[in-house]
Design an enzyme around this catalytic site. Structure first.
Site, mmCIF file in Angstrom:
data_model
loop_
_atom_site.group_PDB
_atom_site.id
_atom_site.type_symbol
_atom_site.label_atom_id
_atom_site.label_comp_id
_atom_site.label_asym_id
_atom_site.label_seq_id
_atom_site.Cartn_x
_atom_site.Cartn_y
_atom_site.Cartn_z
ATOM 1 N N LYS A 118 40.112 35.045 34.698
ATOM 2 C CA LYS A 118 40.306 35.503 35.962
ATOM 3 C C LYS A 118 41.136 36.761 35.973
ATOM 4 O O LYS A 118 42.493 36.475 35.373
ATOM 5 C CB LYS A 118 40.806 34.564 37.236
ATOM 6 C CG LYS A 118 39.850 33.273 36.799
ATOM 7 C CD LYS A 118 40.179 32.296 37.819
ATOM 8 C CE LYS A 118 39.643 30.789 37.794
ATOM 9 N NZ LYS A 118 40.635 30.218 36.844
ATOM 10 N N HIS A 174 40.417 36.897 40.999
ATOM 11 C CA HIS A 174 40.954 35.379 41.328
ATOM 12 C C HIS A 174 41.325 35.217 42.889
ATOM 13 O O HIS A 174 40.852 34.298 43.322
ATOM 14 C CB HIS A 174 42.405 35.389 40.612
ATOM 15 C CG HIS A 174 42.707 34.163 40.339
ATOM 16 N ND1 HIS A 174 43.554 33.726 39.226
ATOM 17 C CD2 HIS A 174 42.582 33.026 40.983
ATOM 18 C CE1 HIS A 174 43.649 32.401 39.124
ATOM 19 N NE2 HIS A 174 43.241 31.961 40.144
ATOM 20 N N TYR A 200 47.586 31.754 34.752
ATOM 21 C CA TYR A 200 48.011 30.425 34.053
ATOM 22 C C TYR A 200 48.955 30.547 33.054
ATOM 23 O O TYR A 200 49.652 29.634 32.658
ATOM 24 C CB TYR A 200 46.873 29.705 33.777
ATOM 25 C CG TYR A 200 45.957 29.324 34.846
ATOM 26 C CD1 TYR A 200 46.062 29.796 36.113
ATOM 27 C CD2 TYR A 200 44.504 28.691 34.561
ATOM 28 C CE1 TYR A 200 45.193 29.312 37.028
ATOM 29 C CE2 TYR A 200 43.530 28.529 35.442
ATOM 30 C CZ TYR A 200 43.877 28.854 36.825
ATOM 31 O OH TYR A 200 42.942 28.594 38.000
ATOM 32 N N ASP A 238 37.916 26.744 31.788
ATOM 33 C CA ASP A 238 38.114 27.495 32.741
ATOM 34 C C ASP A 238 39.743 27.895 32.744
ATOM 35 O O ASP A 238 40.489 27.199 32.920
ATOM 36 C CB ASP A 238 37.991 27.061 34.057
ATOM 37 C CG ASP A 238 38.201 27.870 35.260
ATOM 38 O OD1 ASP A 238 37.391 28.531 35.638
ATOM 39 O OD2 ASP A 238 39.324 27.985 35.994
#
Ligand SMILES: NC(=O)c1ccc[n+]([C@@H]2O[C@H](COP(=O)([O-])OP(=O)(O)OC[C@H]3O[C@@H](n4cnc5c(N)ncnc54)[C@H](OP(=O)(O)O)[C@@H]3O)[C@@H](O)[C@H]2O)c1
Length: 280
Positions: A83, A116, A54, A49
């Site tokens: 996401k 998200h 990120y 994930d």
């Protein structure tokens, strides 16, 4: 109830997703990230994930490539989630953001793509783009994250494709009963983020006491509690011993009383932002 690390849940569109995967939030690009993904795959993880925000999709992609090769398995054996970030919520913007994520990951398709956060006024158009990508078979399943009941209701008023997943903050201090019940009624699978409350629950005495009985760590007790609650979970670690530990949860079973004791730790407290009150 899964019996091993590679067991899957069948989502509402028929796609199978592993119950347990690896999260990589707050892991920067570099060898630690690549190794974590590789190590997880080597130890049997089949779900990873990540998210555009990120900033680590390239390293995740590299870890996947190296991990698949070392394990002698193929892309189809793996379930990869990313996401779309808030700044990219919009029809054209989401289509473009998806292509960027795919390129960074160096993949041909995603297994799961999530909105998200439910930015008001923006997630409906983004969902249209997700549906387009889904119909084009560039994503095997589409879902959401951090959606409350009212966000899901508003999304489904216009949606052609129902979300398969709602990935939400979930741990013994935040058990989200109402939202879970709503998701169950609508066949939307709940997935836990920050299942370990980012480490904050590891010294909890109730969890330690239960762990002692089974010779399991607090982290293992929590992950097992997730699975017995029929919740998909993605604990994050970059350390090999913990990656192994977090997946060694298929050789014990919590009793009903223990399940209830853990759920009774709920205080409705979050480590992350409140989906009804965030400003990013
Ligand atoms: N959709 C969203 O908005 C959202 C938000 C947050 C997170 N997520 C996803 O959910 C995943 C998991 O959440 P999270 O990363 O926030 O937190 P988490 O999994 O609850 O906790 C991770 C922390 O616990 C430590 N840890 C892991 N296993 C351990 C063990 N067995 N014993 C002791 N410590 C252990 C890790 O340290 P080490 O790495 O040093 O082992 C890290 O500090 C993320 O990585 C991300 O993929 C999604």
């Amino acid at each position: 109830m899964p019996n091993n690390l590679q067991d899957t849940i069948t989502l509402n569109n028929g796609v199978k997703m592993p119950w347990l995967g690896l999260g990589v939030f707050q892991v920067e690009e570099g060898p630690e990230l690549v190794n974590a993904v590789k190590t997880a795959i080597a130890h049997g993880y089949r779900s990873i994930d990540t998210a555009a925000i990120y900033g680590n999709e390239e390293g995740v992609g590299q870890g996947i490539k190296e991990g698949l090769k070392a394990a002698g398995i193929t892309r189809e054996d793996l379930f990869v989630t990313s996401k779309v970030w808030n700044a990219d919520l919009g029809y054209e913007e989401t289509l473009a953001a998806f292509e960027t994520s795919l390129k960074k990951l160096d993949l041909d398709y995603l297994d799961l793509y999530l909105i998200h956060w439910p930015v008001e006024g923006k997630y409906q158009a983004a969902w249209k783009a997700m549906e387009t990508l889904y119909h084009q078979r560039k994503i095997r399943a589409i879902g959401v994250s951090n959606f409350q009941v009212h966000h899901l209701e508003s999304l489904m008023e216009q949606a052609e494709v129902k979300p398969v997943i709602n990935q939400i903050e979930f741990h013994p201090r935040l058990t989200q009963l109402e939202l879970r019940n709503y998701c169950r009624e609508h066949d939307i699978q709940v997935e836990a983020w920050s299942p370990l409350m980012q480490g904050q629950l590891l010294n909890n005495e109730v969890l330690q006491e239960i762990g002692k009985k089974y010779n399991k760590s607090t982290a293992q007790v929590i992950i097992r509690w997730d699975l017995q609650n029929e919740i998909v979970t993605i604990p994050k670690s970059t350390k090999e011993q913990r990656i192994i530990e977090n997946a060694s949860v298929f050789d014990f079973e919590l009793t009903e009383v223990e399940m209830k004791r853990i759920s009774a730790l709920n205080q409705d407290t979050r480590v992350g932002p409140d989906p009804d009150n965030f400003d990013f």
